[in-house]
Design an enzyme around this catalytic site. Sequence first.
Site, mmCIF file in Angstrom:
data_model
loop_
_atom_site.group_PDB
_atom_site.id
_atom_site.type_symbol
_atom_site.label_atom_id
_atom_site.label_comp_id
_atom_site.label_asym_id
_atom_site.label_seq_id
_atom_site.Cartn_x
_atom_site.Cartn_y
_atom_site.Cartn_z
ATOM 1 N N ARG A 26 132.955 92.883 119.165
ATOM 2 C CA ARG A 26 133.675 93.476 118.007
ATOM 3 C C ARG A 26 134.839 94.286 118.590
ATOM 4 N NH1 ARG A 26 131.475 96.390 113.420
ATOM 5 N NH2 ARG A 26 133.398 96.363 112.142
ATOM 6 N N HIS A 30 138.673 93.388 117.201
ATOM 7 C CA HIS A 30 139.541 94.404 116.705
ATOM 8 C C HIS A 30 140.753 94.743 117.664
ATOM 9 C CE1 HIS A 30 136.872 96.239 113.357
ATOM 10 N NE2 HIS A 30 136.501 95.176 113.662
ATOM 11 N N ASN A 58 137.894 100.977 111.417
ATOM 12 C CA ASN A 58 137.383 101.116 112.723
ATOM 13 C C ASN A 58 136.547 102.437 112.849
ATOM 14 O OD1 ASN A 58 138.859 98.862 113.699
ATOM 15 N ND2 ASN A 58 140.396 100.294 114.414
ATOM 16 N N HIS A 157 128.422 87.241 114.545
ATOM 17 C CA HIS A 157 127.552 88.224 113.630
ATOM 18 C C HIS A 157 126.026 87.669 113.969
ATOM 19 C CE1 HIS A 157 130.726 89.406 110.662
ATOM 20 N NE2 HIS A 157 130.914 89.954 111.707
#
Length: 295
Positions: A26, A30, A58, A157
Amino acid sequence: MHGKSQRKEMECSVLSDPRNAALIVRLHFHDCFIQGCDGSILLDDTYTLKGEKKAATNIHSLKGFEVIDKIKNFVESECPGIVSCADILTIAARDAVILVGGPYWDVPVGRKDSVTASFELANTNLPTPDESLVSIIPKFFYQGLSVTDMVALVGSHTIGMARCQNFRSRIYGDYESTSVKNPISDNQLNNLKSICPPIGGGDNNITAMDYVTPNLFDNSFYQLLLQGEGVLNSDQEMYSSVFGIQTRELVKKYAADSLAFFQQFSDSMVKMGNITNSESFVTGEVRKNCRFVNT
C-alpha cells in the site's frame, strides 16, 4: 549483498505480522500515485517541508514506515549511499507479495529519492473507497495505467485490511442488494456490522477485505466480488457497476484463473513501479534516512 539482507528484514517483519505485507504494498502504491515512485511518501513533516503522511487519504491508513527504516539502516550499513529509499520500497513491496504466497517479478531499479513531497497531490491523485468507478478509472489513466492494470492492482486487497470508516457506507448501503442471499454472506454482513457500528465511533476498527484467506495472496478476493461481498464500495463497483462492462469481465477472469491474475499483477506492478518523477532525475538523491532529505 544488500538484496539478501533486505529480504531477510522483510521476512522477519511479515512473519511477525502478516499484515505488514499489505501495508508495504500500500505504501508503495501511495508513493507512486503522488509525483511518481520517488520515496516522497516516506518524508516526515519538518518546518520547511510539508509531507504527505497527514493528507486525508493517508493519515489513518498508512503504516509500515518503521519496516522501511529498518531495511534502510541495514542497507546503509552494508553499502552506504547506493540504494534509494524509493528502490527499497519498490523491492520491499515485491518481497512482501512473495512472502504471503504471491508471484515474483523482477524490479527495475535506479530510482532517485525526491527532495520534495506533495500534500496537495496526495489529496487529489489517490482513489478513495467511496468513489465511483467512473471517477477512479481516470486516476489510473492519469498515471499511465489501464483498466486492466487497475483491476489487477486492486487484487492486492486479497491481503489487506479495511477501516470501518471506509466501509461503513457500504455495509449500511447496498451490501445487501449486491450479495448473494445465503447464510454465509448474511453471517459475514452481521460480522461486519458488529465491527463497524452505524454511528458513534469504531472508525478505526478493521476487518480483512478477503475474509476467506486474509493472509494469503490469492484470487479469492475476486471470488468474493462475484458473490457481491466486496467490503469497499470502490471494489464491489468493479463487478456491480452498470459502467463496469470491462472491469466485470476482468473480475470474472481473475476469479476463475489465478495464474492469469498473478501474471497481470506482476506486469502491472512493474508498470506502476516505473511511474517516474522527472524532476527527481535532476534534483533527486539517495537519502541517508528515508524520513528526511539529506542536509
